[in-house]
Write an enzyme that holds these catalytic residues in place. Structure first.
Site, short mmCIF file in Angstrom:
data_model
loop_
_atom_site.label_atom_id
_atom_site.label_comp_id
_atom_site.label_asym_id
_atom_site.label_seq_id
_atom_site.Cartn_x
_atom_site.Cartn_y
_atom_site.Cartn_z
CB SER A 135 -0.86 -0.01 1.28
OG SER A 135 -1.42 1.26 1.53
CE1 TYR A 148 -4.88 -2.23 4.42
CE2 TYR A 148 -3.69 -0.18 4.08
CZ TYR A 148 -4.35 -1.28 3.57
OH TYR A 148 -4.49 -1.41 2.20
P1 NAD Z 1 -11.68 -5.37 -1.23
O1 NAD Z 1 -12.10 -5.30 0.18
O2 NAD Z 1 -12.67 -5.13 -2.30
O3 NAD Z 1 -11.03 -6.80 -1.54
C1 NAD Z 1 -10.32 -7.55 -0.61
C2 NAD Z 1 -10.56 -9.02 -0.91
O4 NAD Z 1 -9.78 -9.80 0.03
C3 NAD Z 1 -12.02 -9.43 -0.72
O5 NAD Z 1 -12.45 -10.23 -1.81
C4 NAD Z 1 -12.00 -10.24 0.57
O6 NAD Z 1 -13.01 -11.23 0.67
C5 NAD Z 1 -10.61 -10.84 0.51
N1 NAD Z 1 -10.16 -11.31 1.82
C6 NAD Z 1 -10.23 -10.68 3.01
N2 NAD Z 1 -9.77 -11.46 4.00
C7 NAD Z 1 -9.38 -12.63 3.41
C8 NAD Z 1 -8.81 -13.83 3.90
N3 NAD Z 1 -8.55 -13.99 5.21
N4 NAD Z 1 -8.51 -14.81 3.03
C9 NAD Z 1 -8.79 -14.65 1.70
N5 NAD Z 1 -9.34 -13.54 1.18
C10 NAD Z 1 -9.63 -12.53 2.02
O7 NAD Z 1 -10.47 -4.34 -1.34
P2 NAD Z 1 -9.33 -4.13 -2.47
O8 NAD Z 1 -9.09 -2.70 -2.59
O9 NAD Z 1 -9.63 -4.88 -3.69
O10 NAD Z 1 -8.08 -4.76 -1.71
C11 NAD Z 1 -7.10 -5.54 -2.38
C12 NAD Z 1 -5.75 -5.29 -1.76
O11 NAD Z 1 -5.32 -3.96 -2.06
C13 NAD Z 1 -5.69 -5.42 -0.25
O12 NAD Z 1 -4.49 -6.06 0.12
C14 NAD Z 1 -5.67 -3.98 0.22
O13 NAD Z 1 -5.06 -3.85 1.48
C15 NAD Z 1 -4.86 -3.34 -0.87
N6 NAD Z 1 -5.01 -1.89 -0.99
C16 NAD Z 1 -6.24 -1.34 -1.23
C17 NAD Z 1 -6.34 0.04 -1.36
C18 NAD Z 1 -7.66 0.72 -1.65
O14 NAD Z 1 -7.75 1.95 -1.54
N7 NAD Z 1 -8.69 0.02 -2.03
C19 NAD Z 1 -5.21 0.84 -1.24
C20 NAD Z 1 -3.98 0.24 -0.99
C21 NAD Z 1 -3.89 -1.13 -0.87
#
Ligand code: NAD
Length: 256
Positions: A135, A148
């Site tokens: 991130s 986080y």
């Molecule tokens: P999201 O919440 O839509 O997707 C996260 C996915 O991870 C979901 O499908 C959820 O069911 C799955 N998940 C959660 N816990 C789990 C577990 N224990 N085992 C298996 N799957 C699990 O959010 P996103 O934005 O698509 O997130 C994807 C990645 O990007 C994450 O690692 C998040 O930290 C990172 N991220 C997101 C952002 C943002 O602004 N959206 C920014 C920086 C980093």
């Protein structure tokens, strides 16, 4: 010719959000994709739609990984790529964060990434790729997301060490560092059937207009294209690096 023809790639947290777009794009580029998640209905529906394999996987469990890797080997006979994408976010000031909440985030974001590499790398073909989702907060602080941010800093550390240890087998390990991306994590309206996610997206754009030089929130499809670059031969001489995708947020502060 697709950029991932013949490759078998596991994407965790692929039922929705960035992982979903990665699964879709990788499939379109010729990969045999494994959609791994705890959201079985969404994950199974996506896998069926794009012609992928769905496996139930809680990334924080060692048994879960053992079983998932076994299923992938059984179905495809090999594994060439892993995208550790699953993650969760909790908002709290550090001093107000219960230990349980801290450990829950560590278990998914940090332990999940560690276990993924530990389970998959020994089974991976030489020349494989690992992409860990860190991130923006892996590289800087942000109030109210201390847990986080700590786990995402750890993901970068794991990425660098794995890159060193796996380079002998030409396995490349890199990290993605997204800023604000328009998924359910940043835009919870996407989970509320009664809400209008597009309205929330416009509100997010408005919020980030003042923070992000490019003046808008990022889209999961844009992150998927970076994951594709790091999973394909286009990045053949790159390993151990964090890739920031944040619309310029980390570039600095503008006073004009
Ligand atoms: P999201 O919440 O839509 O997707 C996260 C996915 O991870 C979901 O499908 C959820 O069911 C799955 N998940 C959660 N816990 C789990 C577990 N224990 N085992 C298996 N799957 C699990 O959010 P996103 O934005 O698509 O997130 C994807 C990645 O990007 C994450 O690692 C998040 O930290 C990172 N991220 C997101 C952002 C943002 O602004 N959206 C920014 C920086 C980093």
């Amino acid at each position: 010719m697709g950029k991932l023809d013949g490759r078998v790639v596991i994407v965790t947290g692929a039922a929705r959000g960035q992982g979903e777009q990665e699964a879709r794009l990788f499939r379109a580029e010729g990969a045999r994709v494994v959609v791994a998640d705890v959201l079985d209905d969404l994950g199974e529906a996506l896998a069926k739609e794009i012609g992928a394999l769905y496996v139930h996987l809680d990334v924080g469990t060692e048994d879960g990984w053992r079983e998932a890797v076994g299923l992938v080997k059984e179905a495809y006979g090999r594994v060439d790529g892993l995208v550790n994408n699953a993650g969760i976010l909790r908002f709290n000031a550090l001093v107000d964060t219960p230990l349980d909440e801290f450990m829950q985030v560590v278990q998914v974001n940090q332990v999940g990434c560690f276990l993924g590499m530990k389970a998959v790398a020994p089974e991976m073909a030489d020349g494989g790729t690992i992409v860990n989702t860190a991130s923006y907060t892996a590289l800087t602080g942000m109030a109210a997301v201390g847990t986080y941010a700590a786990t995402k800093h750890a993901v970068l550390g794991l990425t660098r060490v794995a890159a060193l240890e796996l380079a002998g087998r030409r396995i490349r390990v890199n990290a993605i560092c997204p800023g604000a991306i328009d998924t359910a994590m940043s835009n919870p309206a996407r989970l509320d059937p009664g809400a209008d996610p597009e309205e929330m997206s416009r509100a997010l754009d408005q919020l980030y207009r003042g923070l992000v030089p490019l003046g808008r929130v990022g889209q999961p499809e844009e992150v998927a294209r970076l994951a594709l670059f790091l999973t394909s031969d286009d990045s053949s001489y790159i390993t151990g690096q964090p890739f920031v995708i944040d619309g310029g947020w980390l570039a600095g502060v503008s006073v004009v």
